[in-house]
Design an enzyme around this catalytic site. Structure first.
Site, PDB file in Angstrom:
ATOM      1  N   GLU A 119      -1.778  -5.637  -3.083  1.00 13.91           N
ATOM      2  CA  GLU A 119      -2.461  -5.080  -1.921  1.00 13.91           C
ATOM      3  C   GLU A 119      -3.878  -5.660  -1.838  1.00 13.91           C
ATOM      4  O   GLU A 119      -4.331  -6.078  -0.763  1.00 13.91           O
ATOM      5  CB  GLU A 119      -2.501  -3.560  -2.087  1.00 13.91           C
ATOM      6  CG  GLU A 119      -3.222  -2.822  -0.995  1.00 13.91           C
ATOM      7  CD  GLU A 119      -3.488  -1.365  -1.395  1.00 13.91           C
ATOM      8  OE1 GLU A 119      -2.700  -0.812  -2.190  1.00 13.91           O
ATOM      9  OE2 GLU A 119      -4.466  -0.805  -0.920  1.00 13.91           O
TER      10      GLU A 119
ATOM     11  N   ASN B  98      25.227 -24.949  -3.674  1.00 15.21           N
ATOM     12  CA  ASN B  98      26.010 -26.159  -3.737  1.00 15.21           C
ATOM     13  C   ASN B  98      25.547 -27.187  -2.705  1.00 15.21           C
ATOM     14  O   ASN B  98      25.433 -28.368  -2.987  1.00 15.21           O
ATOM     15  CB  ASN B  98      27.476 -25.803  -3.502  1.00 15.21           C
ATOM     16  CG  ASN B  98      28.391 -26.642  -4.323  1.00 15.21           C
ATOM     17  OD1 ASN B  98      28.339 -26.567  -5.540  1.00 15.21           O
ATOM     18  ND2 ASN B  98      29.183 -27.466  -3.665  1.00 15.21           N
TER      19      ASN B  98
ATOM     20  N   HIS C 104       0.828  -1.195   0.000  1.00 19.19           N
ATOM     21  CA  HIS C 104       0.000   0.000   0.000  1.00 19.19           C
ATOM     22  C   HIS C 104       0.871   1.259   0.000  1.00 19.19           C
ATOM     23  O   HIS C 104       0.635   2.196  -0.761  1.00 19.19           O
ATOM     24  CB  HIS C 104      -0.891  -0.050   1.247  1.00 19.19           C
ATOM     25  CG  HIS C 104      -1.789   1.140   1.401  1.00 19.19           C
ATOM     26  ND1 HIS C 104      -3.008   1.229   0.775  1.00 19.19           N
ATOM     27  CD2 HIS C 104      -1.631   2.289   2.097  1.00 19.19           C
ATOM     28  CE1 HIS C 104      -3.563   2.383   1.086  1.00 19.19           C
ATOM     29  NE2 HIS C 104      -2.747   3.052   1.897  1.00 19.19           N
TER      30      HIS C 104
END
Lengths: 155, 124, 645
Positions: free
Chosen positions: C71, C374, C49
């Site tokens: 929103e 990894n 907002h």
């Protein structure tokens, strides 16, 4: 005070003269920061041949270029008259070592002639123009070429 | 005229302050939510309050109610900044005693109209 | 763009928005784990907002529109009108990613990217579909599309008016005036506020008139008295809920507004440089201290010494940032990674509040991303494999940070399959990285080191996860560049533990000053293990190379002199009164002979400049206490460049 000097004004400017192997060269005064006596130059292992080493310039580390090496001239021991000219280009501060420093001369635009096609190749590539006066030959140096690292890779 | 601008988003506070400055109101102060605004209002002589609705901590509507409940601030004109002109919200604000509302984004001209309208009504 | 939007406001907006987005990133993941948490929901709602509100003023229509949709979705979520599922979560993350894309583009000085129509379409579809009784919402969504397309591109007042009028005209069919205002008050109290209709100026003016009249006229009309109590009821429950959050949040908000200042990091860099200069001057004075006979001067220098050290650490602290800044992006990364690899991984973050230098935080990001990828890609097994091995089907990766003296320790621990020493050897042999002879004598930890070798990858096929051309060798080089080290421990079938050790700051480096050929050189203290006199230990030549017998081992011995002069013809040379510095390079211990050891010195690292950028084996230079220049040696890269591993 930096490298952004207009090409036109370059011709009409003042030039700091210096000597290498008896020849007189000039660098635009706008590009010169200061002239130093040679103090301790620390060699840098593994550095390119044309870099003599580094110095302490008021707390900053500045590389010193071997101008003789750059111009294809034999190397020479430093002596009382040897100087380091501190120049600034593209926000890099660099020292160039010369046999001695002369004076500041004024050069008019129409005095500047084309570089001759003689002399050794190494030095020719750094020459901007020639000023010929009575009993006096001044070689104007193109600093941007002298300081161009890419160019030096070719050697 | 001394104005307090309340918004949790500092960019928004600056935008509003700049707009007010464009309208000639240079005496502005900021607060980042109702909770910080209330003591500032109580301490200083403010003539006008511009507050955002949606803020963490004390929201704009709560601030409005707190202002109206404080007898020293009862009459302070309040302009509420909202994201939308939602009917239910505006009615709630009106009932809580808001003097006007303005929908984001707005221009200096709109802001001036709103402020003028508020004073028109007060003076009428 | 209008006068109130200057560059400064734009910059502020971008900085503030980035902060909100960073917070939103955390909250979105928190929300996925705890979807019922209303505090998180409200905060996310408010985040989008707020961005939307600012973006409107700045005329960023794509940003307004994307935030608006998100929103709306969170409004429905916080009102429990819809439930979260993984599809919606993906959509939300996609949306928030796009908002991030827009902000990054703007931060880089580019134009606002055009709206991601497909994304907006998907979000619209979702909003439309999830609300069955939602003809109002349809209407709202339609208005939004129009609005974002036109009105926000130019914040002209007339267009804003038009937009309000447009929404009004839709409602004009219904009766207007006060009666309908009050009627809809009741209605909207019952319905959700996101679905509330909009009000016009006229209606508002009428409402104020009526309210004023009501105030004057004590005898209120009946329909007037009926409406307000219902409104108050909602208010009460709302303010009660807000009061709870206020209690928890207010102190920090207030404090923040009062005591913090935003400072350009360039300014901090300048200050740090100046402190560096001061440290050098201090060093110079301290070196001269012995020349003074005056007690008062010596005392003054000692005071300066202490104050400088305090100032240095105080300034360093201003540059510190919690490592959370880097850690913050990992939960999301792990989530996406494990989904794409069909693995189940739980990431535990420890010590997120650990502070380290801002520059380091930035530099660390890529290596850590790689290490974590990894771990998930190569370390953690698939759920089926794990169950077969009797492990919990959900793998665990722990990323922790802690300060230890003037260092930061980062640990990445997984409970995956661990490194297989034999397979590492086979692989390295096949790739020609090691010889048969070497393979047979390698210790386990030396084998683990193999994964940091260029061109080594433990997986046969390059996945799109940790492949991408960068290997662990790059990670190691990057860490070494930060004056850090990386170590690896692993137990087959149990898991792998990677430890990264870093200095707290990059600007000032604790070094050991040595003299070689009459010149001073600085070695990072972090790699120095031991110092002793050369003639106290026995030397020998093995395979044409010097070794020194130390602690029952025979590590190689080098003369720094030969390395610095590139003259290797000095093997077996005689030496007197020389010192040996034992250096840790990876798993190897190596002895370096220097002429003299001066001692520890904190130095400020100065860059060597463009002409010396390509020179290997140097980390920079520094100005010593006596005003001379000393090179800072980077032994690991020096070893590598001289082909010694």
């Amino acid at each position: 005070m930096n490298a952004a000097v207009e090409v036109d004004s370059l011709y009409e400017a003042q030039w700091v003269t210096f000597y290498l192997e008896g020849e007189c060269y000039g660098i635009n005064v706008m590009q010169v920061q200061e002239v130093l006596r040679v103090s301790d130059i620390a060699p840098v292992p593994g550095a390119p041949e044309y870099v003599m080493g580094i110095i302490n310039l008021r707390g900053n580390v500045v590389s010193v270029l071997d101008t003789r090496n750059r111009f294809g001239l034999p190397s020479r021991e430093t002596d009382e008259s040897t100087r380091i000219i501190i120049v600034e280009m593209d926000q890099q501060t660099v020292g160039i070592i010369v046999d001695s420093v002369g004076e500041v001369v004024e050069v008019q635009q129409d005095e500047v002639g084309k570089p001759p096609n003689v002399g050794n190749e190494e030095s020719a590539r750094y020459i901007h123009g020639i000023v010929s006066r009575e009993g006096f030959l001044l070689i104007l140096v193109e600093l941007s070429r002298l300081l161009d690292q890419d160019l030096s890779e070719e050697f | 005229m001394k104005i307090l601008v309340v918004d949790d988003f500092s960019t928004m506070r600056r935008i509003i302050k700049n707009l007010l400055r464009d309208l000639g109101y240079n005496n502005t102060e900021e607060a980042d939510d109702g909770g910080t605004a209330l003591p500032i209002l109580q301490a200083g002589n403010f003539d006008f309050l511009v507050t955002d609705w949606n803020m963490p901590g004390m929201s704009g509507i709560e601030l409005l109610k707190a202002v109206r409940a404080d007898e020293r601030l009862e009459g302070l004109p309040v302009l509420m900044v909202t994201a939308e002109s939602k009917r239910e919200q505006i009615i709630e604000a009106a009932q809580a005693g808001v003097n006007g509302y303005i929908v984001k984004p707005f221009t200096a001209v709109t802001l001036k109209e709103k402020i003028d309208k508020i004073f028109e009504r007060i003076e009428a | 763009m209008t006068s109130y939007v200057d560059d400064e406001i734009l910059e502020d907006f971008l900085i503030e928005t980035s902060e909100i987005l960073e917070r939103l990133g955390d909250e979105l993941l928190g929300f996925e784990k705890d979807p019922e948490n209303s505090e998180i929901l409200n905060s996310i709602f408010r985040g989008f907002h707020t961005i939307k509100g600012g973006a409107g003023f700045l005329g960023f229509s794509s940003l307004v529109n994307s935030c608006h949709k998100l929103e709306d979705i969170f409004n429905l979520l916080r009102q429990s009108q819809i439930k979260i599922d993984s599809g919606l979560m993906d959509l939300i993350l996609q949306g928030s990613d796009y908002v991030n894309v827009i902000i990054s583009a703007l931060r880089e000085g580019n134009e606002e990217p055009s709206q991601d129509d497909e994304l907006i379409h998907k979000l619209n579809e979702y909003l439309l579909s999830c609300h069955e009784a939602g003809d109002q919402l349809v209407e709202k969504a339609m208005v939004d599309v129009e609005v974002a397309g036109e009105a926000f591109s130019d914040s002209d007042d007339a267009e804003l008016e038009a937009m309000i009028t447009a929404s009004l005209s839709r409602r004009e069919k219904k009766s207007s005036g006060l009666a309908s205002v009050m009627e809809s008050t009741e209605k909207s109290v019952i319905s959700s506020d996101s679905l509330a209709e909009t009000i016009t100026e006229e209606e508002f003016e009428q409402l104020l008139d009526t309210l004023n009249a009501k105030k004057e006229d004590k005898q209120a009309s009946t329909d007037m008295t009926e409406a307000p109590p219902q409104v108050t009821k909602v208010e009460k429950s709302q303010s009660a809920a807000l009061a709870v959050t206020r209690k928890e949040k207010k102190p920090s908000t207030v404090k923040k507004a009062d005591t913090t200042v935003r400072v350009d990091t360039r300014r901090l860099d300048d200050i740090m440089n100046l402190v560096g200069e001061l440290v050098l001057s201090r060093n110079r004075l301290t070196a001269l201290r012995d020349n003074f006979n005056d007690k008062k001067v010596i005392q003054a220098i000692s005071n300066l010494d202490i104050v400088t050290a305090d100032l240095q650490s105080a300034v360093m602290k201003t540059r510190m940032q919690p490592i959370k800044k880097v850690f913050g992006r990992f939960p999301r990364m792990i989530r996406d990674l494990s989904r794409s690899l069909n693995k189940e991984v739980d990431l535990v973050l420890l010590g997120e509040e650990t502070d380290l230098d801002k520059n380091l935080v930035e530099e660390l990001s890529d290596p850590l991303i790689h290490l974590i990828r990894n771990s998930v890609d190569h370390g953690i097994e698939t759920p089926a494999e794990r169950e077969k091995k009797g492990k919990h089907r959900v793998g665990k990766v722990v990323l922790s940070a802690e300060q230890e003296g003037d260092h930061i320790l980062l640990k990445i621990t997984d409970d995956g399959k661990g490194l297989d020493v034999e397979q590492l050897k086979i692989k390295a042999l096949k790739k020609g990285i090691i010889s048969d002879e070497k393979a047979s004598t390698m210790t386990d930890s030396e084998c683990f080191e193999l994964i940091f070798m260029p061109g080594f990858s433990t997986k046969e096929s390059v996945s799109d996860v940790s492949g991408r051309g960068v290997g662990m060798d790059v990670v190691k080089t990057r860490i070494a560049k930060l004056n850090g080290s990386i170590e690896i421990e692993s137990t087959l079938a149990k898991g792998t533990n990677i430890v990264v050790k870093l200095p707290l700051t990059l600007a000032i480096l604790p070094t050991l000053m040595v003299v070689v050929n009459g010149r001073k050189y600085a070695l990072p203290l972090s790699i120095v293990n031991e110092i002793f006199e050369l003639n106290t230990k026995k030397r020998s030549v093995v395979g044409g190379k010097d070794v020194i017998l130390n602690r029952g081992k025979a590590p190689p011995l080098f003369f720094l002199k030969t390395w610095l002069s590139f003259d290797y013809m000095m093997i077996g040379r005689e030496a007197k009164d020389e010192q040996v510095i034992m250096i840790q390079a990876g798993n190897q211990s190596i002895g370096f002979v220097v002429d003299q050891v001066i001692g520890q010195e904190e130095v400020v690292i100065k860059p060597l400049g463009v002409f010396l950028n390509g020179v290997t084996g140097l980390a920079g230079a520094t100005i010593t206490g006596d005003g001379n220049v000393a090179l800072i040696l980077d032994i690991p890269t020096m070893l590598r460049s001289r082909n010694y591993h």
